[in-house]
Design a protein around this motif. Structure first.
Motif, mmCIF file in Angstrom:
data_model
loop_
_atom_site.group_PDB
_atom_site.id
_atom_site.type_symbol
_atom_site.label_atom_id
_atom_site.label_comp_id
_atom_site.label_asym_id
_atom_site.label_seq_id
_atom_site.Cartn_x
_atom_site.Cartn_y
_atom_site.Cartn_z
ATOM 1 N N VAL A 1 0.852 -1.174 0.000
ATOM 2 C CA VAL A 1 0.000 0.000 0.000
ATOM 3 C C VAL A 1 0.894 1.233 0.000
ATOM 4 N N TYR A 2 0.269 2.388 -0.229
ATOM 5 C CA TYR A 2 1.006 3.647 -0.236
ATOM 6 C C TYR A 2 0.419 4.574 0.812
ATOM 7 N N VAL A 3 1.323 5.261 1.526
ATOM 8 C CA VAL A 3 0.921 6.300 2.473
ATOM 9 C C VAL A 3 1.621 7.595 2.070
ATOM 10 N N LEU A 4 1.130 8.724 2.576
ATOM 11 C CA LEU A 4 1.741 10.025 2.292
ATOM 12 C C LEU A 4 2.737 10.365 3.383
ATOM 13 N N ASP A 5 3.977 10.598 2.976
ATOM 14 C CA ASP A 5 5.053 10.976 3.889
ATOM 15 C C ASP A 5 5.609 12.318 3.417
ATOM 16 N N ALA A 6 5.288 13.393 4.154
ATOM 17 C CA ALA A 6 5.701 14.744 3.780
ATOM 18 C C ALA A 6 5.218 15.097 2.376
ATOM 19 N N GLY A 7 3.975 14.683 2.068
ATOM 20 C CA GLY A 7 3.388 14.999 0.782
ATOM 21 C C GLY A 7 3.795 14.086 -0.347
ATOM 22 N N LYS A 8 4.648 13.100 -0.084
ATOM 23 C CA LYS A 8 5.102 12.173 -1.116
ATOM 24 C C LYS A 8 4.627 10.764 -0.794
ATOM 25 N N LEU A 9 4.472 9.973 -1.865
ATOM 26 C CA LEU A 9 4.000 8.596 -1.689
ATOM 27 C C LEU A 9 5.122 7.710 -1.165
ATOM 28 N N LYS A 10 4.776 6.890 -0.181
ATOM 29 C CA LYS A 10 5.730 5.933 0.368
ATOM 30 C C LYS A 10 5.104 4.544 0.302
ATOM 31 N N GLN A 11 5.802 3.598 -0.320
ATOM 32 C CA GLN A 11 5.282 2.239 -0.484
ATOM 33 C C GLN A 11 5.596 1.412 0.755
ATOM 34 N N ILE A 12 4.587 0.667 1.222
ATOM 35 C CA ILE A 12 4.763 -0.204 2.387
ATOM 36 C C ILE A 12 4.347 -1.615 1.981
ATOM 37 N N PRO A 13 5.278 -2.561 1.936
ATOM 38 C CA PRO A 13 4.921 -3.950 1.610
ATOM 39 C C PRO A 13 4.201 -4.615 2.780
ATOM 40 N N LEU A 14 3.294 -5.525 2.432
ATOM 41 C CA LEU A 14 2.477 -6.194 3.441
ATOM 42 C C LEU A 14 2.345 -7.676 3.135
ATOM 43 N N LEU A 15 1.981 -8.426 4.172
ATOM 44 C CA LEU A 15 1.430 -9.767 4.012
ATOM 45 C C LEU A 15 -0.013 -9.698 4.495
#
Length: 395
Positions: free
Chosen positions: A336-350
């Motif tokens: 999934v992607y979250v916003l970090d300081a206005g930029k997209l950050k990808q977070i892998p999941l199970l």
């Protein structure tokens, strides 16, 4: 006197022109998109997840008995109709017995003739033994008399068996119910001819007990591995929209059905029907509960499908491993992607159990309340930006 007004008119025209230009500029050049939110987000929650697999099926009585006829004849009377409640051994239908009755009478006459022949053979055998003892008859004549007696006894047994068969067939002209239940089908009318030469025709169908029914459903081979006997199921029918009915998986049948290279398996689901609301033949839309989780961290499936424009399509297996997420059976890889300081950050999941809208977070750097991106709201973004990229099933 009009000359002093000329400069005023000229000034008014200039002001009107400038105002029109300002209005046109505002209309043609709206506020920049950068001032409005670009992404839609949803918060990660905790709650209950129920995973189901779905299929269509047909409601049927648990026991449906087809009543036929073992003899041929013309229907003379019908004593049961659709929806009638009948008891075991109750007469449902009568055939014209004339032909069968004639055969029974003929068989009875044959029995009487065979008995007379037997009496004569017995008397002849007794007389021949006396003559043989006085040496007035030869041994061959005695043996012949004994053989005639045995043949007469055999002939009597044969005619008695034929007579019993014809009496039984005469009884079969009255079609009786083999079980107690409800008549769900009648396929004959008075005056029709029942022909039982090659196979017994079906005249009635009787449901033994409509308070207990079953659903015969076909599940795809991709789902059948999660279905077990005893699992809870729910279903709806078109006759009662919005109402949920409950059932229990009784059997997963091993015999597959292949149609156009699609393999399905029949799953039998038991259903209680105390009010007789459910009728045979209704289409049931079934969901079998294969997993339930309570108070788990769950992420929207829309966030798992979201991919930003220009995102690199990498091997998620290797990238997940690099992030320190070990492979686990029964889970899916995703990100999934979250916003970090206005930029997209990808977070892998199970992710694990899914109800179609949310999925369980088995492992990953997410916590309750985190805002995950579910959509790019820019109107000019290409349609391919949100091409679904479902998680990959682990082997």
């Amino acid at each position: 006197m009009n000359l002093p007004l000329a400069p005023l008119v000229k000034k008014t025209l200039i002001i009107t022109t400038l105002l029109g230009a300002v209005i046109a500029g505002v209309w043609l050049f709206p506020k920049s998109d950068s001032d409005s939110p670009r992404y839609t987000t949803e918060a990660v929650e905790r709650g209950k997840l129920t995973q189901t697999v779905s299929a269509n099926g047909t409601l049927n009585p648990v026991t449906l008995v087809s009543v036929g006829s073992q003899v041929s004849g013309i229907v003379r009377r019908i004593h049961a109709d659709f929806n009638d409640h009948v008891t075991a051994d109750q007469v449902l239908l009568e055939l014209d017995p004339a032909l069968v009755q004639a055969q029974a009478q003929q068989s009875a006459a044959s029995v009487a003739s065979a008995r007379a022949s037997l009496d004569l053979a017995q008397a002849n055998e007794v007389r021949m033994r006396g003559l043989y003892a006085q040496e007035y008859a030869s041994k061959q004549e005695l043996e012949t008399a004994v053989q005639v007696l045995k043949a007469a006894k055999a002939q009597l047994s044969l005619t008695e068996a034929q007579a019993a068969r014809d009496r039984t067939n005469l009884g079969y002209t009255q079609i009786r119910s083999p079980v107690s239940g409800v008549v769900v089908s009648r396929q004959i009318d008075v005056g029709q001819t029942v022909a039982a030469s090659f196979q017994a025709p079906v005249l009635f169908q009787i449901a033994k007990d409509l308070s207990k029914m079953q659903i015969n459903s076909s599940f795809a081979e991709a789902d059948i591995g999660n279905i077990r006997a005893g699992q809870a199921a729910s279903f709806t029918v078109d006759a009662f929209p919005g109402r949920q009915f409950a059932g229990t998986v009784r059997q997963v049948r091993l015999n597959p059905t292949t149609l156009q290279n699609v393999v399905t398996y029949n799953v039998v689901i038991d259903v209680e029907n105390p009010d007789s609301l459910l009728l045979p033949g209704m289409t049931a839309y079934v969901g079998v509960i294969t997993a339930e989780k309570s108070e788990v961290l769950k992420v929207p499936n829309a966030a798992l499908r979201f991919r930003p424009e220009g995102a690199e399509r990498t091997n998620r297996k290797s990238s997940t491993a690099k992030k320190g997420l070990p492979v686990q059976l029964g889970t899916l890889r995703g990100s999934v992607y979250v916003l970090d300081a206005g930029k997209l950050k990808q977070i892998p999941l199970l992710v694990g159990v899914s109800d179609g809208k949310f999925s369980e977070v088995v492992q990953g750097e997410l916590k309750m309340g985190d805002a995950v991106v579910v959509e790019d709201t820019r109107p000019e973004k290409p349609a391919s930006n949100n091409t679904p990229a479902p998680p990959i099933r682990l082997q």
